[in-house]
Design a protein around this motif. Structure first.
Motif, PDB file in Angstrom:
ATOM      1  N   TYR A  58       0.912  -0.808  -0.262  1.00 34.99           N
ATOM      2  CA  TYR A  58      -0.183  -0.472   0.303  1.00 34.99           C
ATOM      3  C   TYR A  58       0.973   1.304  -0.355  1.00 34.99           C
ATOM      4  O   TYR A  58       0.326   1.828  -0.006  1.00 34.99           O
ATOM      5  CB  TYR A  58      -0.927   0.317   1.617  1.00 34.99           C
ATOM      6  CG  TYR A  58      -1.970  -0.663   0.929  1.00 34.99           C
ATOM      7  CD1 TYR A  58      -2.947  -0.857   0.459  1.00 34.99           C
ATOM      8  CD2 TYR A  58      -2.236  -2.523   1.600  1.00 34.99           C
ATOM      9  CE1 TYR A  58      -3.908  -1.677  -0.466  1.00 34.99           C
ATOM     10  CE2 TYR A  58      -3.243  -3.337   0.968  1.00 34.99           C
ATOM     11  CZ  TYR A  58      -3.953  -3.318   0.381  1.00 34.99           C
ATOM     12  OH  TYR A  58      -4.941  -3.326   0.145  1.00 34.99           O
ATOM     13  N   ARG A  79      -5.875  -0.380 -10.271  1.00 36.72           N
ATOM     14  CA  ARG A  79      -5.325  -0.727  -9.090  1.00 36.72           C
ATOM     15  C   ARG A  79      -6.204  -2.521  -9.158  1.00 36.72           C
ATOM     16  O   ARG A  79      -6.342  -2.687 -10.286  1.00 36.72           O
ATOM     17  CB  ARG A  79      -6.847  -0.354  -8.342  1.00 36.72           C
ATOM     18  CG  ARG A  79      -6.224   1.176  -7.244  1.00 36.72           C
ATOM     19  CD  ARG A  79      -7.112   1.457  -7.214  1.00 36.72           C
ATOM     20  NE  ARG A  79      -7.244   3.180  -6.756  1.00 36.72           N
ATOM     21  CZ  ARG A  79      -6.909   4.158  -6.910  1.00 36.72           C
ATOM     22  NH1 ARG A  79      -7.636   3.959  -8.217  1.00 36.72           N
ATOM     23  NH2 ARG A  79      -6.396   5.547  -6.235  1.00 36.72           N
ATOM     24  N   ASP A  80      -5.510  -2.937  -8.308  1.00 34.29           N
ATOM     25  CA  ASP A  80      -5.522  -4.734  -8.610  1.00 34.29           C
ATOM     26  C   ASP A  80      -5.218  -5.332  -7.425  1.00 34.29           C
ATOM     27  O   ASP A  80      -5.053  -4.639  -6.234  1.00 34.29           O
ATOM     28  CB  ASP A  80      -5.189  -5.459  -9.581  1.00 34.29           C
ATOM     29  CG  ASP A  80      -4.663  -6.875 -10.497  1.00 34.29           C
ATOM     30  OD1 ASP A  80      -6.523  -7.375 -10.266  1.00 34.29           O
ATOM     31  OD2 ASP A  80      -3.629  -7.038 -10.487  1.00 34.29           O
ATOM     32  N   SER A  81      -6.930  -6.637  -6.891  1.00 36.65           N
ATOM     33  CA  SER A  81      -6.091  -7.872  -6.647  1.00 36.65           C
ATOM     34  C   SER A  81      -5.545  -8.242  -6.613  1.00 36.65           C
ATOM     35  O   SER A  81      -5.390  -9.241  -7.442  1.00 36.65           O
ATOM     36  CB  SER A  81      -7.725  -7.705  -6.220  1.00 36.65           C
ATOM     37  OG  SER A  81      -8.439  -6.854  -5.469  1.00 36.65           O
ATOM     38  N   THR A  88      -6.209  -7.444  -0.676  1.00 32.49           N
ATOM     39  CA  THR A  88      -6.410  -7.056  -1.666  1.00 32.49           C
ATOM     40  C   THR A  88      -7.828  -6.998  -2.285  1.00 32.49           C
ATOM     41  O   THR A  88      -7.896  -5.742  -2.882  1.00 32.49           O
ATOM     42  CB  THR A  88      -5.292  -6.906  -3.094  1.00 32.49           C
ATOM     43  OG1 THR A  88      -4.840  -8.712  -3.565  1.00 32.49           O
ATOM     44  CG2 THR A  88      -4.170  -6.828  -1.505  1.00 32.49           C
ATOM     45  N   PRO A  92      -8.113  -2.753  -2.866  1.00 32.54           N
ATOM     46  CA  PRO A  92      -7.580  -3.406  -3.940  1.00 32.54           C
ATOM     47  C   PRO A  92      -6.256  -2.481  -3.939  1.00 32.54           C
ATOM     48  O   PRO A  92      -6.244  -0.956  -3.345  1.00 32.54           O
ATOM     49  CB  PRO A  92      -8.287  -2.920  -5.156  1.00 32.54           C
ATOM     50  CG  PRO A  92      -9.725  -3.230  -5.271  1.00 32.54           C
ATOM     51  CD  PRO A  92      -9.914  -2.382  -3.390  1.00 32.54           C
ATOM     52  N   VAL A  93      -5.210  -2.081  -4.717  1.00 30.58           N
ATOM     53  CA  VAL A  93      -3.388  -2.186  -4.394  1.00 30.58           C
ATOM     54  C   VAL A  93      -3.255  -1.405  -5.929  1.00 30.58           C
ATOM     55  O   VAL A  93      -3.490  -2.027  -6.667  1.00 30.58           O
ATOM     56  CB  VAL A  93      -2.618  -2.741  -3.901  1.00 30.58           C
ATOM     57  CG1 VAL A  93      -1.940  -3.877  -4.704  1.00 30.58           C
ATOM     58  CG2 VAL A  93      -1.295  -2.210  -3.792  1.00 30.58           C
ATOM     59  N   GLU A  94      -2.001  -0.172  -5.235  1.00 32.58           N
ATOM     60  CA  GLU A  94      -2.279   0.369  -6.871  1.00 32.58           C
ATOM     61  C   GLU A  94      -1.307  -0.865  -7.670  1.00 32.58           C
ATOM     62  O   GLU A  94      -0.320  -0.731  -6.548  1.00 32.58           O
ATOM     63  CB  GLU A  94      -2.266   1.601  -6.376  1.00 32.58           C
ATOM     64  CG  GLU A  94      -2.719   2.550  -6.224  1.00 32.58           C
ATOM     65  CD  GLU A  94      -3.344   2.696  -4.612  1.00 32.58           C
ATOM     66  OE1 GLU A  94      -2.570   1.785  -4.146  1.00 32.58           O
ATOM     67  OE2 GLU A  94      -4.192   4.203  -4.570  1.00 32.58           O
ATOM     68  N   ARG A 122       4.083  -1.853 -10.599  1.00 32.65           N
ATOM     69  CA  ARG A 122       5.116  -2.263  -9.112  1.00 32.65           C
ATOM     70  C   ARG A 122       5.499  -2.887  -9.172  1.00 32.65           C
ATOM     71  O   ARG A 122       6.944  -2.573  -8.735  1.00 32.65           O
ATOM     72  CB  ARG A 122       3.546  -3.059  -8.908  1.00 32.65           C
ATOM     73  CG  ARG A 122       4.049  -3.242  -7.349  1.00 32.65           C
ATOM     74  CD  ARG A 122       4.242  -2.234  -6.032  1.00 32.65           C
ATOM     75  NE  ARG A 122       4.247  -3.808  -4.941  1.00 32.65           N
ATOM     76  CZ  ARG A 122       5.219  -3.586  -4.431  1.00 32.65           C
ATOM     77  NH1 ARG A 122       6.423  -3.122  -5.272  1.00 32.65           N
ATOM     78  NH2 ARG A 122       5.190  -4.011  -2.520  1.00 32.65           N
TER      79      ARG A 122
END
Length: 167
Positions: A58, A79-81, A88, A92-94, A122
């Motif tokens: 995060y 954003r994704d899980s 997530t 969901p996280v960037e 990421r």
């Protein structure tokens, strides 16, 4: 080192640090006449590793944005899980974003503008994609592509302020 290797090295460092702190704490507790449960060491190490992983996931976006050139603006965020990080699915996280440095915008022949769009991921490499903008014609042209309507493109709105189409 970037990507998953750096993440793994960070988790291992946290595990070693947590083990040292917990071991010293449990030793001091035993010297004080207390009897901490034996699972406390392994449970504490595991909890520290998960807490670091959650924090790292995060906090990545804010850390990555802080490394952009001064004045750069984020155009879009993805954003994704992730199955290996079940938390997530709740938030969901960037994992990726596109950014533009207005200082890099150049005026080209024919009244167009050109700007490099930074695509940051990421656990991947940052890619710089040159893009052309026809502010008067309300068009964009990706690298080695054909002109197309700008629509509600965030990069067009940043490069051609006040000229973005209403869609």
């Amino acid at each position: 080192m970037t990507g998953i290797g750096a993440d793994l090295l960070g988790v291992i460092a946290v595990a070693v640090g947590a083990a040292a702190v917990l071991y010293a704490g449990m030793h001091a507790a035993r010297k004080a006449g207390l009897n901490p449960p034996p699972w406390l060491l392994t449970g504490g190490i595991g909890l520290a590793m998960v807490a670091y992983s959650v924090w790292n996931d995060y906090a990545w976006f804010d850390r990555a944005v802080a490394t952009l050139p001064q004045g750069a603006e984020v155009l879009a965020v993805g954003r994704d899980s992730q199955p290996w990080a079940p938390w997530t699915y709740l938030a969901p996280v960037e994992v990726r974003f596109a950014a533009l440095d207005p200082a890099q915008i150049t005026d080209e022949a024919g009244g167009t503008r050109s700007a490099p769009i930074m695509l940051v991921e990421r656990r991947g490499q940052t890619i710089i994609v040159p893009q052309d903008f026809d502010c008067a014609g309300d068009r964009i042209r990706p690298a080695r592509g054909d002109w197309m309507p700008a629509g509600d493109d965030a990069a067009f709105a940043a490069v051609c302020p006040g000229e973005a189409s209403d869609g």
